[in-house]
Design an enzyme around this catalytic site. Sequence first.
Site, PDB file in Angstrom:
ATOM      1  NE  ARG A   1       0.071   1.550   3.509  1.00  0.00           N
ATOM      2  CZ  ARG A   1       1.033   2.297   3.485  1.00  0.00           C
ATOM      3  NH1 ARG A   1       2.342   1.575   3.605  1.00  0.00           N
ATOM      4  NH2 ARG A   1       1.057   3.428   3.476  1.00  0.00           N
ATOM      5  N   GLY A   2       0.429   2.386   0.002  1.00  0.00           N
ATOM      6  CA  GLY A   2       1.164   3.597  -0.366  1.00  0.00           C
ATOM      7  C   GLY A   2       1.107   3.749  -1.734  1.00  0.00           C
TER       8      GLY A   2
ATOM      9  CG  ASP B   1      -2.828   8.377  -0.938  1.00  0.00           C
ATOM     10  OD1 ASP B   1      -2.355   7.418  -1.140  1.00  0.00           O
ATOM     11  OD2 ASP B   1      -3.010   8.962   0.050  1.00  0.00           O
TER      12      ASP B   1
ATOM     13  CG  ASN C   1      -2.051  11.916   2.738  1.00  0.00           C
ATOM     14  OD1 ASN C   1      -1.388  11.144   1.929  1.00  0.00           O
ATOM     15  ND2 ASN C   1      -1.788  11.885   4.039  1.00  0.00           N
TER      16      ASN C   1
HETATM   17  O1  MRU Z   1      -4.440   3.138   2.262  1.00  0.00           O
HETATM   18  P1  MRU Z   1      -2.995   3.335   2.047  1.00  0.00           P
HETATM   19  O2  MRU Z   1      -2.270   2.824   3.354  1.00  0.00           O
HETATM   20  O3  MRU Z   1      -2.599   2.781   0.769  1.00  0.00           O
HETATM   21  O4  MRU Z   1      -2.728   5.043   2.233  1.00  0.00           O
HETATM   22  C1  MRU Z   1      -1.825   5.611   1.471  1.00  0.00           C
HETATM   23  C2  MRU Z   1      -1.066   6.179   2.499  1.00  0.00           C
HETATM   24  O5  MRU Z   1      -0.117   5.423   2.756  1.00  0.00           O
HETATM   25  C3  MRU Z   1      -1.308   7.564   2.916  1.00  0.00           C
HETATM   26  O6  MRU Z   1      -2.449   8.151   2.459  1.00  0.00           O
HETATM   27  C4  MRU Z   1       0.093   8.424   2.648  1.00  0.00           C
HETATM   28  O7  MRU Z   1       0.163   9.351   3.198  1.00  0.00           O
HETATM   29  C5  MRU Z   1       0.267   8.693   0.945  1.00  0.00           C
HETATM   30  S1  MRU Z   1       0.724   7.520   0.107  1.00  0.00           S
HETATM   31  C6  MRU Z   1       2.541   7.905  -0.123  1.00  0.00           C
END
Ligand code: MRU
Length: 367
Positions: A52-53, A242, A252
């Site tokens: 994720r991320g 994101d 985000n």
């Molecule tokens: O739902 P996730 O864990 O994929 O969420 C994304 C994130 O980790 C955050 O929103 C983050 O701050 C941005 S992604 C680098």
Amino acid sequence: MKVNGQHFRTVWMPEPGIVRIIDQRRLPWAFELIDLHSVAEVADAIRDMAVRGAGCIGATAGYGMALAACEAQNMAQLDALAQSLIETRPTAVNLAWAVNRQLAVLRDQPVELWPSIAKREAEAIADEDAAACAQIGVHGLQLIREIAAKKPGVVVNVLTHCNAGWLAFVDHGSATAPVYATHDAGLKIHVWVDETRPRNQGARLTAWELAQHGVPHTVIADNTGGHLMQHGQVDLVITGADRVTRNGDVANKIGTYLKALAAKDNGVPFYVALPSSTFDWRIADGVKNIPIEQRGGEEVAWMEGTDANGTPHNVRVVPAASAVANYAFDVTPARLVTGLITERGVFAADEKVLCAAFTDAARASVL
Ligand code: MRU
């Protein structure tokens, strides 16, 4: 980044036909790698948040397309596999960006060359992500140096939300890259880590990776940031993103908007760190136009932790009869953002500024 002294990326292809990832669902209780052998397995891993991320999802999807290039016999099949990856998660734009980039390089090539071309492109996507994050560290360090110069010898306190660390990218991270660069430069830095319900990416992932790197940090409940800012205990906020629209609105992890409001009210600089692959140049007005993922209610109703022996357990934290809602992201309007830390430098969250800074192919991107 190093885990127990050994360098790791979050995703790579150890041999053709295998995509290897760190299983983020098991952290911080266990550090495990898993191998994905098909596009379907890659899609499941993204959907279920084994990876994720934004950047990590993009790079994994890039490698997923390298598997698609082996599975597909024609363009229609390749398009269908690409679509199956894009549909896994709607908000982080790096996913569609990486998949479409692969489609663009494969479209006019002979089918027998697809596997080698797609593998090369996947590696380029991953390398570029790591390089961009390293540069975000360079520019972010400069910002933090300026803040540190105003309070010589005193620790600089950064607040971050969710995990925009190296686990969320291929290496270095976005929001954490300036933190690691500052720590490595020998300046005193401390990070307030929002736990980030419901999936606790802050408490589980950011805290774990900061500890691996030896960065002083403190995990706080999500609602604590405003109080800390009122009492001068936060010098700056740095979050990841994101998706960022061309006018600088930032999608985000849910809760980011509230931190930005508190930062504005208290005169605390609010920075967002992102590689340019996270810009969505097609849209302005993120509140209206960015799709916000809604995930299963079980992520709110249940929590995972360990008992005193370190054995993981799931516990229900909401009455079984109660309805739950699980909005995974929110949008912080550009007017609340002090600056965007990118691989090209720090820019105002402003359409004219951003379009002038990213005039080239990056902006005419494959989205
Ligand atoms: O739902 P996730 O864990 O994929 O969420 C994304 C994130 O980790 C955050 O929103 C983050 O701050 C941005 S992604 C680098």
